[in-house]
Design a protein around this motif. Structure first.
Motif, PDB file in Angstrom:
ATOM      1  N   VAL A  98       0.917  -1.236   0.507  1.00  0.00           N
ATOM      2  CA  VAL A  98      -0.038  -0.412   0.337  1.00  0.00           C
ATOM      3  C   VAL A  98       1.149   1.583   0.441  1.00  0.00           C
ATOM      4  CG1 VAL A  98      -2.091   1.011   1.187  1.00  0.00           C
ATOM      5  CG2 VAL A  98      -1.687  -1.370   1.474  1.00  0.00           C
ATOM      6  N   ASN A  99       0.725   1.669  -1.148  1.00  0.00           N
ATOM      7  CA  ASN A  99       1.711   3.228  -1.667  1.00  0.00           C
ATOM      8  C   ASN A  99       1.829   4.343  -0.729  1.00  0.00           C
ATOM      9  OD1 ASN A  99       3.516   1.649  -3.040  1.00  0.00           O
ATOM     10  ND2 ASN A  99       2.901   2.124  -5.021  1.00  0.00           N
ATOM     11  N   HIS A 105       3.591  -0.091   8.261  1.00  0.00           N
ATOM     12  CA  HIS A 105       2.622  -1.203   8.518  1.00  0.00           C
ATOM     13  C   HIS A 105       2.629  -2.003   6.928  1.00  0.00           C
ATOM     14  CE1 HIS A 105       0.964   2.618  10.806  1.00  0.00           C
ATOM     15  NE2 HIS A 105       0.883   2.951   9.915  1.00  0.00           N
ATOM     16  N   ASN A 106       3.450  -1.630   6.311  1.00  0.00           N
ATOM     17  CA  ASN A 106       3.249  -2.931   5.112  1.00  0.00           C
ATOM     18  C   ASN A 106       3.971  -3.943   5.476  1.00  0.00           C
ATOM     19  OD1 ASN A 106       1.961  -2.061   2.344  1.00  0.00           O
ATOM     20  ND2 ASN A 106       3.101  -0.092   2.562  1.00  0.00           N
ATOM     21  N   SER A 123      -3.438  -0.384  14.435  1.00  0.00           N
ATOM     22  CA  SER A 123      -2.331  -1.029  13.988  1.00  0.00           C
ATOM     23  C   SER A 123      -2.073   0.331  13.120  1.00  0.00           C
ATOM     24  CB  SER A 123      -1.643  -2.094  13.650  1.00  0.00           C
ATOM     25  OG  SER A 123      -0.261  -2.023  13.861  1.00  0.00           O
ATOM     26  N   LEU A 124      -2.861   0.721  12.328  1.00  0.00           N
ATOM     27  CA  LEU A 124      -2.991   1.591  11.636  1.00  0.00           C
ATOM     28  C   LEU A 124      -2.856   2.800  11.757  1.00  0.00           C
ATOM     29  CD1 LEU A 124      -4.872   0.467   9.161  1.00  0.00           C
ATOM     30  CD2 LEU A 124      -2.910   0.181   8.693  1.00  0.00           C
ATOM     31  N   VAL A 161      11.139  -4.484   1.717  1.00  0.00           N
ATOM     32  CA  VAL A 161       9.172  -4.301   2.636  1.00  0.00           C
ATOM     33  C   VAL A 161       8.610  -5.536   2.415  1.00  0.00           C
ATOM     34  CG1 VAL A 161       7.796  -3.266   3.290  1.00  0.00           C
ATOM     35  CG2 VAL A 161       9.406  -1.865   2.343  1.00  0.00           C
ATOM     36  N   ALA A 162       8.473  -6.160   1.025  1.00  0.00           N
ATOM     37  CA  ALA A 162       7.835  -7.016   0.842  1.00  0.00           C
ATOM     38  C   ALA A 162       8.664  -8.409   1.547  1.00  0.00           C
ATOM     39  CB  ALA A 162       7.760  -7.425  -0.286  1.00  0.00           C
TER      40      ALA A 162
END
Length: 251
Positions: A98-99, A105-106, A123-124, A161-162
């Motif tokens: 989610v850019n 968060h990602n 958490s968001l 990150v992924a």
């Protein structure tokens, strides 16, 4: 606590996959054992991505059986399927991030299979389990990016990150669908070094579809060549000759 061992960890039994009138896979029989590092190679349209979708349960076969972690995916209830899928991490070519969100968060999306809805929502606003996210980013080499917006990162950093997200998920097996296709050769090798190194350290089974034969030979124990939806060869890497690769890609 030690994770349960399944051998084979994945198995396809006479699997055929249709999409309308198009046959993507035909009569596939194969198995992948715990701890193996397997590369899937072949031309575009050979069936590599379809095979990975069958392995992680996001696609069920038109015919035949797919087993993962000792479970027959064809006949599982939705709840049991989710439990199996929590133990199978997937890394995508398009990153599936989610850019507009911060990196943390990602990365924390790796928790979603076990967090409650309310903890995920909280958490968001106030990121949870920061230590776990920070450790994952440290392992992939970008600890300083924890609070950066994801769309401010380079392509190579976004792929890291992924991978960090999958580390947080902590699955038994990791699947990767063309994880370096959009990266330049140097970054591709760095990402493959990272992905294979982490899988080896953590004892994860790793199955990767990849276009680069050089990377397939240098980073994997076993190569499966797919051609027109069928297994053209399935061999230890040292038995995969240049002539065999040439035959795989002949039209």
């Amino acid at each position: 606590m030690a994770l349960p061992l399944f051998d084979p960890i994945f198995e396809l039994r006479q699997v055929t996959q249709w999409f309308g009138q198009f046959v993507a896979l035909t009569g596939l029989n194969l198995h992948i054992n715990s701890g193996e590092r397997v590369a899937l190679v072949g031309s575009s349209g050979a069936g590599k991505s379809t095979l990975l979708r069958l392995l992680n349960g996001t696609l069920l076969p038109t015919q035949g059986e797919v087993w993962a972690l000792g479970q027959p995916l064809n006949s599982l209830s939705a709840a049991k399927m989710r439990r199996v899928q929590r133990q199978i991490g997937t890394v995508y070519q398009q990153f599936h991030l989610v850019n507009h969100l911060a990196v943390v968060h990602n990365v924390n999306a790796g928790h979603l299979g076990r967090w409650s809805f309310w903890k995920a929502a909280l958490s968001l606003i106030y990121p949870q389990d920061l230590e776990t996210a920070a450790k994952a980013l440290h392992r992939v080499g970008i600890p300083e990016k924890l609070y950066d917006r994801t769309d401010s990162l380079s392509g190579g950093q976004q792929q890291r990150v992924a991978i960090a997200r999958v580390l947080v998920q902590d699955p038994i097996a990791i699947l990767a669908d063309e994880p370096v296709a959009s990266l330049d050769p140097q970054l591709s090798r760095e990402i493959m070094n990272l992905l294979c190194g982490l899988a080896a350290i953590d004892g994860k089974t790793l199955v990767v579809s990849i276009h680069s034969i050089e990377l397939a030979k240098s980073h994997f124990d076993r190569i499966i060549g797919l051609r027109a939806g069928q297994v053209f060869f399935d061999l230890p890497v040292h038995q995969v000759s240049d002539a065999l690769i040439s035959s795989l890609y002949q039209r």
